[in-house]
Design a protein around this motif. Structure first.
Motif, PDB file in Angstrom:
ATOM      1  N   MET A 159       0.836  -1.205   0.000  1.00 53.93           N
ATOM      2  CA  MET A 159       0.000   0.000   0.000  1.00 53.93           C
ATOM      3  C   MET A 159       0.865   1.247   0.000  1.00 53.93           C
ATOM      4  O   MET A 159       0.611   2.185  -0.748  1.00 53.93           O
ATOM      5  CB  MET A 159      -0.899  -0.023   1.237  1.00 53.93           C
ATOM      6  N   LEU A 160       1.886   1.246   0.847  1.00 51.57           N
ATOM      7  CA  LEU A 160       2.796   2.394   0.896  1.00 51.57           C
ATOM      8  C   LEU A 160       3.596   2.517  -0.382  1.00 51.57           C
ATOM      9  O   LEU A 160       3.920   3.615  -0.831  1.00 51.57           O
ATOM     10  CB  LEU A 160       3.743   2.244   2.103  1.00 51.57           C
ATOM     11  N   GLY A 161       3.889   1.351  -1.006  1.00 52.80           N
ATOM     12  CA  GLY A 161       4.637   1.394  -2.264  1.00 52.80           C
ATOM     13  C   GLY A 161       3.865   2.088  -3.373  1.00 52.80           C
ATOM     14  O   GLY A 161       4.433   2.834  -4.177  1.00 52.80           O
ATOM     15  N   ARG A 162       2.565   1.877  -3.392  1.00 54.43           N
ATOM     16  CA  ARG A 162       1.747   2.528  -4.421  1.00 54.43           C
ATOM     17  C   ARG A 162       1.714   4.033  -4.218  1.00 54.43           C
ATOM     18  O   ARG A 162       1.822   4.792  -5.199  1.00 54.43           O
ATOM     19  CB  ARG A 162       0.318   1.979  -4.384  1.00 54.43           C
ATOM     20  N   TYR A 163       1.549   4.468  -2.972  1.00 51.74           N
ATOM     21  CA  TYR A 163       1.558   5.913  -2.710  1.00 51.74           C
ATOM     22  C   TYR A 163       2.889   6.534  -3.078  1.00 51.74           C
ATOM     23  O   TYR A 163       2.952   7.621  -3.681  1.00 51.74           O
ATOM     24  CB  TYR A 163       1.225   6.180  -1.239  1.00 51.74           C
ATOM     25  N   ALA A 164       3.959   5.878  -2.768  1.00 56.73           N
ATOM     26  CA  ALA A 164       5.301   6.415  -3.081  1.00 56.73           C
ATOM     27  C   ALA A 164       5.478   6.503  -4.589  1.00 56.73           C
ATOM     28  O   ALA A 164       6.012   7.501  -5.125  1.00 56.73           O
ATOM     29  CB  ALA A 164       6.365   5.529  -2.456  1.00 56.73           C
ATOM     30  N   PHE A 165       5.010   5.485  -5.288  1.00 63.29           N
ATOM     31  CA  PHE A 165       5.151   5.479  -6.761  1.00 63.29           C
ATOM     32  C   PHE A 165       4.327   6.593  -7.389  1.00 63.29           C
ATOM     33  O   PHE A 165       4.789   7.304  -8.276  1.00 63.29           O
ATOM     34  CB  PHE A 165       4.710   4.111  -7.311  1.00 63.29           C
ATOM     35  N   SER A 166       3.111   6.820  -6.907  1.00 63.82           N
ATOM     36  CA  SER A 166       2.290   7.870  -7.471  1.00 63.82           C
ATOM     37  C   SER A 166       2.829   9.244  -7.157  1.00 63.82           C
ATOM     38  O   SER A 166       2.748  10.167  -7.969  1.00 63.82           O
ATOM     39  CB  SER A 166       0.840   7.777  -6.997  1.00 63.82           C
ATOM     40  N   VAL A 167       3.450   9.411  -5.988  1.00 70.70           N
ATOM     41  CA  VAL A 167       4.052  10.712  -5.646  1.00 70.70           C
ATOM     42  C   VAL A 167       5.214  11.000  -6.571  1.00 70.70           C
ATOM     43  O   VAL A 167       5.390  12.120  -7.075  1.00 70.70           O
ATOM     44  CB  VAL A 167       4.482  10.733  -4.165  1.00 70.70           C
ATOM     45  N   VAL A 168       6.051   9.985  -6.836  1.00 66.57           N
ATOM     46  CA  VAL A 168       7.220  10.182  -7.725  1.00 66.57           C
ATOM     47  C   VAL A 168       6.749  10.532  -9.127  1.00 66.57           C
ATOM     48  O   VAL A 168       7.280  11.434  -9.791  1.00 66.57           O
ATOM     49  CB  VAL A 168       8.092   8.913  -7.722  1.00 66.57           C
ATOM     50  N   VAL A 169       5.735   9.838  -9.632  1.00 68.90           N
ATOM     51  CA  VAL A 169       5.230  10.125 -10.979  1.00 68.90           C
ATOM     52  C   VAL A 169       4.646  11.524 -11.040  1.00 68.90           C
ATOM     53  O   VAL A 169       4.842  12.268 -12.012  1.00 68.90           O
ATOM     54  CB  VAL A 169       4.179   9.057 -11.386  1.00 68.90           C
ATOM     55  N   GLY A 170       3.940  11.949 -10.012  1.00 74.09           N
ATOM     56  CA  GLY A 170       3.369  13.293 -10.022  1.00 74.09           C
ATOM     57  C   GLY A 170       4.427  14.363 -10.020  1.00 74.09           C
ATOM     58  O   GLY A 170       4.289  15.402 -10.685  1.00 74.09           O
ATOM     59  N   VAL A 171       5.525  14.140  -9.261  1.00 77.52           N
ATOM     60  CA  VAL A 171       6.611  15.131  -9.240  1.00 77.52           C
ATOM     61  C   VAL A 171       7.250  15.228 -10.605  1.00 77.52           C
ATOM     62  O   VAL A 171       7.558  16.331 -11.098  1.00 77.52           O
ATOM     63  CB  VAL A 171       7.640  14.743  -8.158  1.00 77.52           C
ATOM     64  N   ILE A 172       7.458  14.072 -11.262  1.00 73.85           N
ATOM     65  CA  ILE A 172       8.105  14.083 -12.597  1.00 73.85           C
ATOM     66  C   ILE A 172       7.216  14.822 -13.597  1.00 73.85           C
ATOM     67  O   ILE A 172       7.687  15.651 -14.395  1.00 73.85           O
ATOM     68  CB  ILE A 172       8.386  12.642 -13.055  1.00 73.85           C
ATOM     69  N   VAL A 173       5.927  14.594 -13.563  1.00 76.82           N
ATOM     70  CA  VAL A 173       5.017  15.254 -14.518  1.00 76.82           C
ATOM     71  C   VAL A 173       4.979  16.742 -14.251  1.00 76.82           C
ATOM     72  O   VAL A 173       4.980  17.562 -15.182  1.00 76.82           O
ATOM     73  CB  VAL A 173       3.609  14.625 -14.415  1.00 76.82           C
ATOM     74  N   THR A 174       4.977  17.150 -12.981  1.00 74.08           N
ATOM     75  CA  THR A 174       4.938  18.574 -12.646  1.00 74.08           C
ATOM     76  C   THR A 174       6.192  19.275 -13.107  1.00 74.08           C
ATOM     77  O   THR A 174       6.138  20.384 -13.681  1.00 74.08           O
ATOM     78  CB  THR A 174       4.778  18.737 -11.121  1.00 74.08           C
ATOM     79  N   VAL A 175       7.359  18.660 -12.886  1.00 76.14           N
ATOM     80  CA  VAL A 175       8.621  19.267 -13.328  1.00 76.14           C
ATOM     81  C   VAL A 175       8.639  19.389 -14.848  1.00 76.14           C
ATOM     82  O   VAL A 175       9.082  20.400 -15.405  1.00 76.14           O
ATOM     83  CB  VAL A 175       9.808  18.429 -12.812  1.00 76.14           C
ATOM     84  N   ALA A 176       8.136  18.349 -15.558  1.00 79.92           N
ATOM     85  CA  ALA A 176       8.125  18.395 -17.032  1.00 79.92           C
ATOM     86  C   ALA A 176       7.220  19.518 -17.520  1.00 79.92           C
ATOM     87  O   ALA A 176       7.553  20.247 -18.465  1.00 79.92           O
ATOM     88  CB  ALA A 176       7.660  17.050 -17.601  1.00 79.92           C
ATOM     89  N   LEU A 177       6.049  19.716 -16.923  1.00 82.04           N
ATOM     90  CA  LEU A 177       5.146  20.787 -17.337  1.00 82.04           C
ATOM     91  C   LEU A 177       5.761  22.152 -17.088  1.00 82.04           C
ATOM     92  O   LEU A 177       5.622  23.063 -17.925  1.00 82.04           O
ATOM     93  CB  LEU A 177       3.812  20.667 -16.588  1.00 82.04           C
ATOM     94  N   LEU A 178       6.435  22.312 -15.949  1.00 79.32           N
ATOM     95  CA  LEU A 178       7.080  23.592 -15.677  1.00 79.32           C
ATOM     96  C   LEU A 178       8.176  23.882 -16.701  1.00 79.32           C
ATOM     97  O   LEU A 178       8.347  25.025 -17.140  1.00 79.32           O
ATOM     98  CB  LEU A 178       7.666  23.585 -14.245  1.00 79.32           C
ATOM     99  N   PHE A 179       8.919  22.852 -17.084  1.00 83.47           N
ATOM    100  CA  PHE A 179       9.987  23.051 -18.075  1.00 83.47           C
ATOM    101  C   PHE A 179       9.402  23.456 -19.430  1.00 83.47           C
ATOM    102  O   PHE A 179       9.902  24.358 -20.111  1.00 83.47           O
ATOM    103  CB  PHE A 179      10.802  21.751 -18.193  1.00 83.47           C
ATOM    104  N   VAL A 180       8.338  22.833 -19.783  1.00 81.18           N
ATOM    105  CA  VAL A 180       7.712  23.169 -21.075  1.00 81.18           C
ATOM    106  C   VAL A 180       7.147  24.570 -21.043  1.00 81.18           C
ATOM    107  O   VAL A 180       7.263  25.342 -22.024  1.00 81.18           O
ATOM    108  CB  VAL A 180       6.620  22.134 -21.415  1.00 81.18           C
ATOM    109  N   MET A 181       6.517  24.947 -19.969  1.00 83.91           N
ATOM    110  CA  MET A 181       5.976  26.304 -19.861  1.00 83.91           C
ATOM    111  C   MET A 181       7.082  27.338 -19.933  1.00 83.91           C
ATOM    112  O   MET A 181       6.931  28.388 -20.574  1.00 83.91           O
ATOM    113  CB  MET A 181       5.196  26.455 -18.553  1.00 83.91           C
ATOM    114  N   GLN A 182       8.227  27.097 -19.253  1.00 84.19           N
ATOM    115  CA  GLN A 182       9.354  28.026 -19.306  1.00 84.19           C
ATOM    116  C   GLN A 182       9.888  28.154 -20.719  1.00 84.19           C
ATOM    117  O   GLN A 182      10.221  29.248 -21.185  1.00 84.19           O
ATOM    118  CB  GLN A 182      10.466  27.540 -18.349  1.00 84.19           C
ATOM    119  N   LEU A 183       9.918  27.030 -21.445  1.00 92.32           N
ATOM    120  CA  LEU A 183      10.429  27.062 -22.825  1.00 92.32           C
ATOM    121  C   LEU A 183       9.489  27.861 -23.719  1.00 92.32           C
ATOM    122  O   LEU A 183       9.924  28.649 -24.573  1.00 92.32           O
ATOM    123  CB  LEU A 183      10.575  25.625 -23.331  1.00 92.32           C
TER     124      LEU A 183
END
Length: 201
Positions: free
Chosen positions: A1-25
Motif C-alpha cells: 500500500m505504501l509502495g503505491r503511494y510512493a510510486f504515485s508521488v514520484v510520478v506526479g513530481v516528474i510530470v509537474t517538473v516536465a510541465l514547468l519546463f515546457v511552460m518556461q520554454l
C-alpha cells in the motif's frame, strides 16, 4: 500500500517538473517571437476605370455579290475557217416495211398466243394452321375463261384440309391473258397449279 503511494508521488513530481519546463520554454520562445519584427509584403493596386461607353451596334457582314442571271454568251463560230473541199458522207434513208393487212374479226388485230398469268393473289394463311406451325400445299385444277378469269376450281390434292378453303379463294382471284385462236379468245380447261403455304422466318 505504501509502495503505491510512493510510486504515485514520484510520478506526479516528474510530470509537474516536465510541465514547468515546457511552460518556461514556451515563455522564452514567445518573447522572441513578439520582439522580432516581421517582414510584410507590399501589395500595389492599380485601379482601371470601367469602360462606360459600349459599342452596341450590330455587326452585319456584307452580302456576297449576286451571280449573273444569264450565262455568258458563247462566242460565235468562225464560219470562214470551214474547208469547203472537205469530204462529205452520204447517208441513205432507212427503208421501212409496213404491213397493212390487219387480221382478226372486224378488222381488230388480236395477237395469237397461249394463256399467260397476269395476277396471282397470295393466299391468306389459315389461323389454325399458323397456330399449329403447320406448312403444306394444295394442288388445284381450274378453267381459264375467255375473259381471263378463273372458274370451276377443283382440289386435286392437299396436305391438310386446313389449307383447302384459303387455296380456293386465292385461285378465284387469279387473272390471265386468255388464249387467242384465230383472233378469238377461247377457254382453257384443266389448268393446274400448286399453292404453297410456308411460314416465313
Amino acid at each position: 500500500m505504501l509502495g503505491r503511494y510512493a510510486f504515485s508521488v514520484v510520478v506526479g513530481v516528474i510530470v509537474t517538473v516536465a510541465l514547468l519546463f515546457v511552460m518556461q520554454l514556451l515563455i522564452k520562445t514567445g518573447k522572441g517571437a513578439l520582439t522580432t519584427p516581421r517582414e510584410r509584403a507590399k501589395l500595389e493596386f492599380v485601379r482601371v476605370r470601367r469602360n462606360e461607353q459600349l459599342n452596341t451596334e450590330d455587326y452585319t457582314p456584307e452580302k456576297p455579290p449576286k451571280p449573273p442571271e444569264t450565262p455568258p454568251e458563247t462566242p460565235p463560230q468562225d464560219m470562214d475557217q470551214i474547208d469547203p473541199n472537205a469530204p462529205t458522207i452520204n447517208v441513205a434513208a432507212p427503208t421501212v416495211q409496213t404491213d397493212t393487212n390487219i387480221g382478226g374479226p372486224s378488222g381488230m388485230n388480236i395477237a395469237e398466243g397461249d394463256y399467260l398469268p397476269i395476277v396471282r393473289v397470295a393466299p391468306v394463311y389459315p389461323a389454325r394452321a399458323l397456330s399449329r406451325g403447320l406448312e403444306g400445299y394444295v394442288d388445284l385444277s381450274f378453267t381459264v375463261t375467255a375473259t381471263g378469269t378463273v372458274k370451276d376450281p377443283v382440289i386435286l390434292y392437299s396436305t391438310s384440309s386446313l389449307f383447302e378453303r384459303a387455296a380456293l379463294r386465292a385461285v378465284l382471284k387469279f387473272k390471265y391473258k386468255p388464249r387467242v385462236v384465230d383472233g378469238v379468245p377461247v377457254e382453257v380447261p384443266n389448268v393446274k397449279t400448286r399453292i404453297s403455304f410456308q411460314i416465313e422466318d
